[in-house]
Design a protein around this motif. Sequence first.
Motif, PDB file in Angstrom:
ATOM      1  N   MET A   1       0.835  -1.199   0.000  1.00  0.00           N
ATOM      2  CA  MET A   1       0.000   0.000   0.000  1.00  0.00           C
ATOM      3  C   MET A   1       0.871   1.251   0.000  1.00  0.00           C
ATOM      4  SD  MET A   1      -3.161  -0.755  -0.312  1.00  0.00           S
ATOM      5  CE  MET A   1      -4.060   0.690   0.197  1.00  0.00           C
ATOM      6  N   SER A   2       1.988   1.225   0.710  1.00  0.00           N
ATOM      7  CA  SER A   2       2.839   2.414   0.783  1.00  0.00           C
ATOM      8  C   SER A   2       3.497   2.722  -0.555  1.00  0.00           C
ATOM      9  CB  SER A   2       3.892   2.243   1.874  1.00  0.00           C
ATOM     10  OG  SER A   2       4.814   1.237   1.525  1.00  0.00           O
ATOM     11  N   LEU A   3       3.683   1.722  -1.397  1.00  0.00           N
ATOM     12  CA  LEU A   3       4.270   1.959  -2.708  1.00  0.00           C
ATOM     13  C   LEU A   3       3.361   2.794  -3.610  1.00  0.00           C
ATOM     14  CD1 LEU A   3       5.746  -1.564  -3.499  1.00  0.00           C
ATOM     15  CD2 LEU A   3       7.008   0.486  -2.831  1.00  0.00           C
ATOM     16  N   PHE A   4       2.059   2.730  -3.375  1.00  0.00           N
ATOM     17  CA  PHE A   4       1.106   3.401  -4.254  1.00  0.00           C
ATOM     18  C   PHE A   4       0.654   4.765  -3.745  1.00  0.00           C
ATOM     19  CE2 PHE A   4       0.598  -1.143  -5.141  1.00  0.00           C
ATOM     20  CZ  PHE A   4       0.896  -1.125  -6.492  1.00  0.00           C
ATOM     21  N   ILE A   5       0.985   5.110  -2.527  1.00  0.00           N
ATOM     22  CA  ILE A   5       0.489   6.358  -1.938  1.00  0.00           C
ATOM     23  C   ILE A   5       1.007   7.588  -2.679  1.00  0.00           C
ATOM     24  CG2 ILE A   5       0.501   7.791   0.141  1.00  0.00           C
ATOM     25  CD1 ILE A   5      -1.344   5.277   0.213  1.00  0.00           C
ATOM     26  N   THR A   6       2.307   7.663  -2.936  1.00  0.00           N
ATOM     27  CA  THR A   6       2.874   8.836  -3.608  1.00  0.00           C
ATOM     28  C   THR A   6       2.329   9.001  -5.027  1.00  0.00           C
ATOM     29  OG1 THR A   6       4.851   8.688  -2.241  1.00  0.00           O
ATOM     30  CG2 THR A   6       5.027   9.993  -4.258  1.00  0.00           C
ATOM     31  N   PRO A   7       2.291   7.959  -5.863  1.00  0.00           N
ATOM     32  CA  PRO A   7       1.711   8.144  -7.195  1.00  0.00           C
ATOM     33  C   PRO A   7       0.228   8.544  -7.173  1.00  0.00           C
ATOM     34  CG  PRO A   7       2.951   6.093  -7.117  1.00  0.00           C
ATOM     35  CD  PRO A   7       2.903   6.634  -5.727  1.00  0.00           C
ATOM     36  N   VAL A   8      -0.520   7.997  -6.227  1.00  0.00           N
ATOM     37  CA  VAL A   8      -1.937   8.362  -6.119  1.00  0.00           C
ATOM     38  C   VAL A   8      -2.063   9.829  -5.732  1.00  0.00           C
ATOM     39  CG1 VAL A   8      -4.024   8.017  -4.721  1.00  0.00           C
ATOM     40  CG2 VAL A   8      -2.807   6.049  -5.648  1.00  0.00           C
ATOM     41  N   ALA A   9      -1.297  10.265  -4.752  1.00  0.00           N
ATOM     42  CA  ALA A   9      -1.348  11.669  -4.317  1.00  0.00           C
ATOM     43  C   ALA A   9      -0.957  12.601  -5.456  1.00  0.00           C
ATOM     44  CB  ALA A   9      -0.442  11.877  -3.109  1.00  0.00           C
ATOM     45  N   GLU A  10       0.070  12.243  -6.192  1.00  0.00           N
ATOM     46  CA  GLU A  10       0.499  13.087  -7.315  1.00  0.00           C
ATOM     47  C   GLU A  10      -0.564  13.151  -8.411  1.00  0.00           C
ATOM     48  OE1 GLU A  10       4.261  11.435  -8.466  1.00  0.00           O
ATOM     49  OE2 GLU A  10       5.315  12.331  -6.756  1.00  0.00           O
ATOM     50  N   SER A  11      -1.198  12.036  -8.711  1.00  0.00           N
ATOM     51  CA  SER A  11      -2.213  12.038  -9.776  1.00  0.00           C
ATOM     52  C   SER A  11      -3.467  12.811  -9.366  1.00  0.00           C
ATOM     53  CB  SER A  11      -2.576  10.607 -10.180  1.00  0.00           C
ATOM     54  OG  SER A  11      -3.317   9.972  -9.164  1.00  0.00           O
ATOM     55  N   TRP A  12      -3.737  12.907  -8.059  1.00  0.00           N
ATOM     56  CA  TRP A  12      -4.907  13.651  -7.585  1.00  0.00           C
ATOM     57  C   TRP A  12      -4.551  15.080  -7.167  1.00  0.00           C
ATOM     58  CZ3 TRP A  12      -7.028   9.328  -3.909  1.00  0.00           C
ATOM     59  CH2 TRP A  12      -7.606   8.322  -4.676  1.00  0.00           C
ATOM     60  N   ASN A  13      -3.306  15.485  -7.353  1.00  0.00           N
ATOM     61  CA  ASN A  13      -2.827  16.818  -6.958  1.00  0.00           C
ATOM     62  C   ASN A  13      -3.132  17.122  -5.490  1.00  0.00           C
ATOM     63  OD1 ASN A  13      -1.757  17.467  -9.486  1.00  0.00           O
ATOM     64  ND2 ASN A  13      -3.771  18.104 -10.226  1.00  0.00           N
ATOM     65  N   THR A  14      -2.791  16.186  -4.643  1.00  0.00           N
ATOM     66  CA  THR A  14      -3.002  16.358  -3.203  1.00  0.00           C
ATOM     67  C   THR A  14      -1.752  15.878  -2.463  1.00  0.00           C
ATOM     68  OG1 THR A  14      -4.533  15.940  -1.383  1.00  0.00           O
ATOM     69  CG2 THR A  14      -4.117  14.111  -2.875  1.00  0.00           C
ATOM     70  N   THR A  15      -1.782  15.963  -1.169  1.00  0.00           N
ATOM     71  CA  THR A  15      -0.623  15.545  -0.374  1.00  0.00           C
ATOM     72  C   THR A  15      -0.733  14.067  -0.006  1.00  0.00           C
ATOM     73  OG1 THR A  15      -1.683  16.080   1.725  1.00  0.00           O
ATOM     74  CG2 THR A  15      -0.451  17.844   0.628  1.00  0.00           C
ATOM     75  N   THR A  16       0.407  13.478   0.300  1.00  0.00           N
ATOM     76  CA  THR A  16       0.389  12.080   0.725  1.00  0.00           C
ATOM     77  C   THR A  16      -0.333  11.927   2.061  1.00  0.00           C
ATOM     78  OG1 THR A  16       2.574  12.344   1.720  1.00  0.00           O
ATOM     79  CG2 THR A  16       2.483  11.421  -0.501  1.00  0.00           C
ATOM     80  N   ALA A  17      -0.262  12.942   2.901  1.00  0.00           N
ATOM     81  CA  ALA A  17      -0.943  12.877   4.205  1.00  0.00           C
ATOM     82  C   ALA A  17      -2.455  12.751   4.034  1.00  0.00           C
ATOM     83  CB  ALA A  17      -0.609  14.101   5.042  1.00  0.00           C
ATOM     84  N   SER A  18      -3.020  13.482   3.077  1.00  0.00           N
ATOM     85  CA  SER A  18      -4.474  13.398   2.884  1.00  0.00           C
ATOM     86  C   SER A  18      -4.879  12.040   2.335  1.00  0.00           C
ATOM     87  CB  SER A  18      -4.958  14.515   1.960  1.00  0.00           C
ATOM     88  OG  SER A  18      -4.371  14.403   0.686  1.00  0.00           O
ATOM     89  N   VAL A  19      -4.008  11.401   1.572  1.00  0.00           N
ATOM     90  CA  VAL A  19      -4.298  10.057   1.071  1.00  0.00           C
ATOM     91  C   VAL A  19      -4.162   9.029   2.197  1.00  0.00           C
ATOM     92  CG1 VAL A  19      -3.613   8.285  -0.587  1.00  0.00           C
ATOM     93  CG2 VAL A  19      -3.615  10.673  -1.274  1.00  0.00           C
ATOM     94  N   LEU A  20      -3.187   9.228   3.077  1.00  0.00           N
ATOM     95  CA  LEU A  20      -2.925   8.280   4.160  1.00  0.00           C
ATOM     96  C   LEU A  20      -3.982   8.285   5.259  1.00  0.00           C
ATOM     97  CD1 LEU A  20       0.930   8.592   4.484  1.00  0.00           C
ATOM     98  CD2 LEU A  20      -0.364   6.581   3.783  1.00  0.00           C
ATOM     99  N   VAL A  21      -4.886   9.237   5.239  1.00  0.00           N
ATOM    100  CA  VAL A  21      -5.964   9.275   6.232  1.00  0.00           C
ATOM    101  C   VAL A  21      -6.813   8.003   6.137  1.00  0.00           C
ATOM    102  CG1 VAL A  21      -8.077  10.513   6.874  1.00  0.00           C
ATOM    103  CG2 VAL A  21      -5.988  11.764   6.411  1.00  0.00           C
ATOM    104  N   PHE A  22      -6.804   7.339   4.959  1.00  0.00           N
ATOM    105  CA  PHE A  22      -7.600   6.125   4.796  1.00  0.00           C
ATOM    106  C   PHE A  22      -7.243   5.078   5.846  1.00  0.00           C
ATOM    107  CE2 PHE A  22      -3.902   4.327   2.773  1.00  0.00           C
ATOM    108  CZ  PHE A  22      -4.046   2.959   2.936  1.00  0.00           C
TER     109      PHE A  22
END
Length: 135
Positions: free
Chosen positions: A33-54
């Motif tokens: 899961m940690s491998l995909f957090i940065t690419p997901v955050a970049e594609s959604w133009n958001t921070t990794t912290a906001s994605v990691l709230v999940f």
Amino acid sequence: MNHKQSMWSGRYLLVWISASMLTVAEALRSTNMSLFITPVAESWNTTTASVLVFSSIASILGVFFVPLWGRWIYKYGVKNCVLVAGIGTTAAMIGWSMSKGLTSWYVLAGVMGVLGAGPGSLAATTAASQWFIEK
């Protein structure tokens, strides 16, 4: 008659192997899961912290639903609850792979917390704790 077994034989060995597998599986899941957090955050133009709230959403909901799942495990059995947990986890994972934004990401984290994280862990520990009860 003494029925005492060595810690490395029979049922004890099976419990050790199962616990080791659960530990490795959790480590692999977290790493993947940690491998995909940065690419997901970049594609959604958001921070990794906001994605990691999940992860927090899933964990908190899992904690609150464990007592309910505990009653269901005793009422319907471990196998049925593991089946529901597997379906919930699968649905959340497939949903995450198709997610297009944070709202759906968070909703699927809720699904994972209610149907996946809590019951899956609870079912495994319940099965292990009842393994040695003589019937």
